[in-house]
Enzyme design. Structure first.
Site, PDB file in Angstrom:
ATOM      1  N   ASN A  11       0.851  -1.058   0.150  1.00 51.49           N
ATOM      2  CA  ASN A  11       0.072   0.105  -0.074  1.00 51.49           C
ATOM      3  C   ASN A  11       0.990   1.315   0.125  1.00 51.49           C
ATOM      4  O   ASN A  11       1.432   1.493   1.042  1.00 51.49           O
ATOM      5  CB  ASN A  11      -0.877   0.077   1.566  1.00 51.49           C
ATOM      6  CG  ASN A  11      -1.600   1.228   1.390  1.00 51.49           C
ATOM      7  OD1 ASN A  11      -1.659   1.999   0.683  1.00 51.49           O
ATOM      8  ND2 ASN A  11      -2.513   1.241   2.453  1.00 51.49           N
ATOM      9  N   LYS A  13      -0.008   4.350  -0.005  1.00 51.06           N
ATOM     10  CA  LYS A  13      -0.546   5.499   0.419  1.00 51.06           C
ATOM     11  C   LYS A  13      -0.499   6.726  -0.607  1.00 51.06           C
ATOM     12  O   LYS A  13      -0.396   6.455  -1.829  1.00 51.06           O
ATOM     13  CB  LYS A  13      -0.113   5.587   1.833  1.00 51.06           C
ATOM     14  CG  LYS A  13      -0.138   4.417   2.559  1.00 51.06           C
ATOM     15  CD  LYS A  13      -0.165   4.672   4.051  1.00 51.06           C
ATOM     16  CE  LYS A  13      -0.221   3.170   4.899  1.00 51.06           C
ATOM     17  NZ  LYS A  13      -0.121   3.280   6.356  1.00 51.06           N
ATOM     18  N   HIS A  97      -9.539   1.233   5.005  1.00 55.07           N
ATOM     19  CA  HIS A  97      -8.265   1.435   5.472  1.00 55.07           C
ATOM     20  C   HIS A  97      -8.558   2.286   6.845  1.00 55.07           C
ATOM     21  O   HIS A  97      -9.362   3.045   6.683  1.00 55.07           O
ATOM     22  CB  HIS A  97      -7.080   1.848   4.688  1.00 55.07           C
ATOM     23  CG  HIS A  97      -5.871   1.926   5.232  1.00 55.07           C
ATOM     24  ND1 HIS A  97      -5.489   2.732   6.332  1.00 55.07           N
ATOM     25  CD2 HIS A  97      -4.730   1.129   5.155  1.00 55.07           C
ATOM     26  CE1 HIS A  97      -4.352   2.559   6.469  1.00 55.07           C
ATOM     27  NE2 HIS A  97      -3.731   1.333   5.767  1.00 55.07           N
ATOM     28  N   GLU A  99      -6.746   4.563   7.846  1.00 51.57           N
ATOM     29  CA  GLU A  99      -6.625   5.995   7.568  1.00 51.57           C
ATOM     30  C   GLU A  99      -7.744   6.622   7.122  1.00 51.57           C
ATOM     31  O   GLU A  99      -8.160   7.831   7.177  1.00 51.57           O
ATOM     32  CB  GLU A  99      -5.308   6.243   6.625  1.00 51.57           C
ATOM     33  CG  GLU A  99      -4.230   5.827   7.596  1.00 51.57           C
ATOM     34  CD  GLU A  99      -2.842   5.480   6.779  1.00 51.57           C
ATOM     35  OE1 GLU A  99      -2.827   5.635   5.503  1.00 51.57           O
ATOM     36  OE2 GLU A  99      -2.038   4.794   7.505  1.00 51.57           O
ATOM     37  N   GLU A 167      -5.331  -4.814  10.464  1.00 52.11           N
ATOM     38  CA  GLU A 167      -4.357  -3.892  10.901  1.00 52.11           C
ATOM     39  C   GLU A 167      -4.411  -3.102  11.985  1.00 52.11           C
ATOM     40  O   GLU A 167      -5.212  -2.064  11.938  1.00 52.11           O
ATOM     41  CB  GLU A 167      -4.379  -2.864   9.681  1.00 52.11           C
ATOM     42  CG  GLU A 167      -3.882  -3.451   8.482  1.00 52.11           C
ATOM     43  CD  GLU A 167      -3.445  -2.292   7.237  1.00 52.11           C
ATOM     44  OE1 GLU A 167      -2.205  -2.573   6.892  1.00 52.11           O
ATOM     45  OE2 GLU A 167      -3.797  -1.394   6.976  1.00 52.11           O
ATOM     46  N   GLY A 173       2.753   2.452  10.902  1.00 50.43           N
ATOM     47  CA  GLY A 173       3.655   3.265  10.801  1.00 50.43           C
ATOM     48  C   GLY A 173       4.606   3.818  11.889  1.00 50.43           C
ATOM     49  O   GLY A 173       5.205   4.553  12.134  1.00 50.43           O
ATOM     50  N   SER A 212       3.500  -2.168  10.274  1.00 51.12           N
ATOM     51  CA  SER A 212       4.911  -2.194  10.750  1.00 51.12           C
ATOM     52  C   SER A 212       5.584  -3.679  10.075  1.00 51.12           C
ATOM     53  O   SER A 212       6.439  -4.129  10.922  1.00 51.12           O
ATOM     54  CB  SER A 212       5.376  -1.868  12.072  1.00 51.12           C
ATOM     55  OG  SER A 212       4.833  -0.480  12.368  1.00 51.12           O
TER      56      SER A 212
HETATM   57  P1  13P Z   1       3.294   0.125   7.747  1.00 54.87           P
HETATM   58  O1  13P Z   1       3.778  -0.913   7.145  1.00 54.87           O
HETATM   59  O2  13P Z   1       3.875   1.548   7.177  1.00 54.87           O
HETATM   60  O3  13P Z   1       2.979   0.366   9.133  1.00 54.87           O
HETATM   61  O4  13P Z   1       1.713   0.642   7.076  1.00 54.87           O
HETATM   62  C1  13P Z   1       0.837  -0.356   7.328  1.00 54.87           C
HETATM   63  C2  13P Z   1      -0.532  -0.176   6.382  1.00 54.87           C
HETATM   64  O5  13P Z   1      -1.345   0.934   6.756  1.00 54.87           O
HETATM   65  C3  13P Z   1      -0.622  -0.859   5.084  1.00 54.87           C
HETATM   66  O6  13P Z   1      -2.126  -0.526   4.797  1.00 54.87           O
END
Ligand code: 13P
Length: 250
Positions: A11, A13, A97, A99, A167, A173, A212
């Site tokens: 992803n 982003k 997601h 976010e 997640e 992150g 992560s």
């Molecule tokens: P990270 O791997 O940067 O922690 O992000 C995970 C994520 O949100 C994937 O959709």
């Protein structure tokens, strides 16, 4: 495709300009070398989907979107429909997601409507669920995640290919990850919730872990019961980080 084949999804982003297609090319070359032993997909920003799909046309890695609107078209300035993603060359889409759930207030019902739209457009949805740190500390992780599965998966998903991604919000992150026991516990609960929602036919839908995932923890996480793959954020942006995660899945 063997059921045991893991699904490794990047992803990106809101990262990636045209120059990042070099990373996609390198990831695809590595995916080819794995000879179908793991399933690889990259979800770049919408602006790169068409170009990435063109670059990877004869490749192994699939291309996906990161969100879609629930409607096929209309006066929704700034939005992209599932049909448009498919038209640009996507075959998958990440939906719900955290976010988007937190920054855009997406509810389970809205995610379910987007999943319906994705299916109608022939896309394979990857539906994200996960608890916040406060919810985990309150002992609510299983209840929260189970309710998100219940509310975000529409009936029309049965008999269709889809994945769920667990997640934990606090692991995204941050460099923090749950213990392998915690991952196994939540994945078992997600499996139970999927089967309760859609029936035994959904027993084989992959449940990805995200939050992560890095080259140094991928092998252990991917070997955990009911972990059918990984949804990778930061470590999917560079082929040098993502390729070892793909290899850890084999
Ligand atoms: P990270 O791997 O940067 O922690 O992000 C995970 C994520 O949100 C994937 O959709």
């Amino acid at each position: 495709m063997k059921q045991s084949v893991k699904m490794i999804v990047g992803n990106w982003k809101m990262h990636g300009l045209g120059g990042a297609l070099d990373q996609a090319r390198a990831i695809d070359e590595a995916a080819k070398a794995l000879n179908g032993a793991c399933r690889v997909a990259l979800c770049p920003p919408s602006t790169l989907i068409d170009r990435m799909a063109t670059v990877l046309r004869d490749g192994e890695a699939a291309v996906g979107g990161q969100d879609c609107h629930a409607k096929p078209s209309g006066a929704f300035t700034g939005s992209v429909s599932a049909e448009m993603l498919a038209d640009a060359g996507a075959t998958l889409v990440i939906l719900g997601h955290s976010e988007r759930r937190s920054a855009f207030g997406e509810t389970d019902a809205e995610v379910a409507a987007k999943v319906e739209a994705a299916i109608a457009a022939g896309l394979e949805p990857i539906v994200c669920v996960g608890e916040t740190l406060a919810q985990r500390e309150a002992g609510e992780a299983i209840a929260v995640v189970s309710a998100q599965v219940e509310g975000s998966l529409p009936d029309s998903l049965s008999e269709r290919p889809f994945a769920v991604a667990y997640e934990p919000v606090w692991a995204i992150g941050t460099g923090l990850t749950p213990t392998l026991e915690q991952i196994a516990e939540v994945h078992a609960a997600v499996r139970a919730a999927i089967v309760k929602r859609l029936g035994q036919g959904a027993r084989t839908a992959p449940i990805l872990y995200g939050g992560s995932v890095k080259p140094d923890n991928a092998r252990d996480i991917l070997a955990t019961p009911e972990v059918g793959g990984a949804l990778v954020g930061g470590a999917s942006l560079k082929a040098a980080d993502f390729i070892p995660i793909m290899k850890a899945a084999v």
